[in-house]
Design a protein around this motif. Structure first.
Motif, short mmCIF file in Angstrom:
data_model
loop_
_atom_site.label_atom_id
_atom_site.label_comp_id
_atom_site.label_asym_id
_atom_site.label_seq_id
_atom_site.Cartn_x
_atom_site.Cartn_y
_atom_site.Cartn_z
N GLY A 147 0.79 -1.23 0.00
CA GLY A 147 0.00 0.00 0.00
C GLY A 147 0.82 1.27 0.00
O GLY A 147 2.05 1.26 0.13
N VAL A 148 0.12 2.40 -0.10
CA VAL A 148 0.77 3.70 -0.29
C VAL A 148 1.52 4.18 0.94
O VAL A 148 2.37 5.07 0.83
N ALA A 149 1.27 3.61 2.11
CA ALA A 149 2.01 4.03 3.30
C ALA A 149 3.48 3.63 3.22
O ALA A 149 4.32 4.18 3.94
N GLY A 150 3.78 2.66 2.37
CA GLY A 150 5.18 2.26 2.11
C GLY A 150 5.30 1.93 0.64
O GLY A 150 5.45 0.77 0.26
N ILE A 151 5.21 2.97 -0.18
CA ILE A 151 5.02 2.75 -1.62
C ILE A 151 6.24 2.10 -2.28
O ILE A 151 6.14 1.54 -3.38
N HIS A 152 7.40 2.15 -1.63
CA HIS A 152 8.58 1.49 -2.18
C HIS A 152 8.36 -0.01 -2.32
O HIS A 152 8.97 -0.66 -3.17
N ARG A 153 7.48 -0.57 -1.49
CA ARG A 153 7.17 -2.01 -1.57
C ARG A 153 6.47 -2.33 -2.89
O ARG A 153 6.66 -3.40 -3.47
N LEU A 154 5.65 -1.40 -3.36
CA LEU A 154 4.96 -1.59 -4.64
C LEU A 154 5.95 -1.58 -5.80
O LEU A 154 5.88 -2.42 -6.70
N PHE A 155 6.89 -0.63 -5.76
CA PHE A 155 7.84 -0.51 -6.87
C PHE A 155 8.70 -1.76 -7.03
O PHE A 155 9.09 -2.12 -8.14
N ASN A 156 8.96 -2.44 -5.92
CA ASN A 156 9.77 -3.67 -5.99
C ASN A 156 9.04 -4.81 -6.70
O ASN A 156 9.67 -5.78 -7.12
N VAL A 168 -6.11 -6.76 -10.40
CA VAL A 168 -7.13 -6.53 -9.39
C VAL A 168 -6.45 -5.85 -8.20
O VAL A 168 -5.51 -6.41 -7.63
N VAL A 169 -6.90 -4.66 -7.85
CA VAL A 169 -6.30 -3.90 -6.76
C VAL A 169 -7.31 -3.79 -5.62
O VAL A 169 -8.42 -3.27 -5.81
N ILE A 170 -6.92 -4.24 -4.44
CA ILE A 170 -7.83 -4.33 -3.30
C ILE A 170 -7.30 -3.45 -2.17
O ILE A 170 -6.16 -3.63 -1.73
N ALA A 171 -8.12 -2.50 -1.72
CA ALA A 171 -7.65 -1.57 -0.69
C ALA A 171 -8.80 -1.07 0.16
O ALA A 171 -9.90 -0.81 -0.35
N GLY A 172 -8.52 -0.90 1.43
CA GLY A 172 -9.47 -0.28 2.34
C GLY A 172 -8.99 1.13 2.66
O GLY A 172 -8.43 1.81 1.81
N MET A 173 -9.21 1.57 3.91
CA MET A 173 -8.84 2.93 4.32
C MET A 173 -9.39 3.94 3.31
O MET A 173 -10.57 4.02 3.09
N GLU A 174 -8.49 4.68 2.64
CA GLU A 174 -8.94 5.66 1.65
C GLU A 174 -8.87 5.12 0.23
O GLU A 174 -9.27 5.79 -0.72
N GLY A 175 -8.38 3.89 0.04
CA GLY A 175 -8.42 3.23 -1.27
C GLY A 175 -7.51 3.82 -2.32
O GLY A 175 -7.76 3.66 -3.53
N ALA A 176 -6.43 4.48 -1.92
CA ALA A 176 -5.59 5.20 -2.88
C ALA A 176 -4.77 4.30 -3.80
O ALA A 176 -4.37 4.72 -4.89
N LEU A 177 -4.54 3.06 -3.39
CA LEU A 177 -3.64 2.20 -4.18
C LEU A 177 -4.13 1.98 -5.60
O LEU A 177 -3.33 1.89 -6.53
N ALA A 178 -5.43 1.91 -5.80
CA ALA A 178 -5.96 1.69 -7.15
C ALA A 178 -5.54 2.81 -8.10
O ALA A 178 -5.15 2.56 -9.25
N SER A 179 -5.58 4.06 -7.63
CA SER A 179 -5.18 5.19 -8.46
C SER A 179 -3.69 5.13 -8.78
O SER A 179 -3.27 5.41 -9.91
#
Length: 240
Positions: A147-156, A168-179
């Protein structure tokens, strides 16, 4: 079946017997749609929540006679134990709350579906999406907790995500990961808002609205916690 009759592998009488259950089988409390795979490409899926254990057992007992793979969603362990009495090959995914019965092999495309979650708490919904896609005959790559709180994990994991035919992107909280993912890939993104979050998450409404209002193109949104809907749609895209 018609080809088997033509080739003499099945008698006309046997074929007629099989056709008696079309277009649906009446069980009293349910009408099993045996015609669905012919119409839409996939057999009927059982939404188990709200049904009794005995109802789920009877539905699966009949569906097992049709030699199709079976998926039950939102199922309890009690339902699974009852089903296992009649279908020893049945499997239960505790996180996804799914019952699957594999009756036949399905040709799997070379392409794959990426199922991505923002957090570990989103995994149950992700598993429902992944199990759905797999029982419908797809390869799935699971990428969790990026998730976006540690976005470096996504880039890896971006190469694996970009290699998918659909994400398929699954997110709670504010759901920013899909964007974020939608702005990084050239594939369709199916966004799944989850009910994970504190009070102002409003049971997933904040994530849903965020995903619906995304400025990233190519994002479609399914209902809150609807992993099944996302997995099903992803399968249709992956098999185009």
């Amino acid at each position: 079946m018609l080809q088997d009759i033509k080739d003499g592998k099945l008698s006309v009488e046997e074929g007629t017997e099989k056709l008696k259950d079309l277009p649906y089988k009446e069980l009293g409390f349910a009408k099993i749609d045996n015609h669905r795979e012919m119409r839409v490409g996939y057999p009927e899926v059982i939404y188990c929540q709200g049904k009794t254990v005995e109802q789920v057992k009877q539905i699966i007992e009949f569906m097992a006679t049709k030699n199709n793979n079976i998926l039950g969603t939102r199922a309890s362990e009690e339902m699974y134990e009852a089903v296992k009495e009649i279908c020893p090959e049945a499997e239960y995914n505790k996180l996804a709350r799914t019952i699957t019965v594999k009756k036949k092999e399905i040709e799997v495309p070379d392409t794959y579906i990426a199922v991505v979650t923002a957090g570990t708490s989103d995994i149950p919904v992700a598993e429902e999406a992944a199990v759905t896609a797999e029982i419908l005959g797809n390869k799935v790559e699971r990428i969790f907790d990026v998730g976006v709180a540690g976005i470096h994990r996504l880039f890896n994991r971006l190469d694996l995500i970009r290699g998918a035919k659909v994400v398929v992107v699954i997110a709670g909280m504010e759901g920013a990961l899909a964007s974020v993912v939608g702005g990084l890939v050239d594939k369709p993104v199916i966004a799944v808002p989850t009910s994970v979050g504190y009070g102002a998450n409003f049971g997933g409404l904040s994530a849903l609205l965020c995903m619906l209002n995304s400025c990233a193109s190519g994002i479609s949104v399914v209902n809150i916690d609807n992993g099944f809907g996302a997995g099903y749609s992803a399968s249709m895209i992956n098999k185009l």
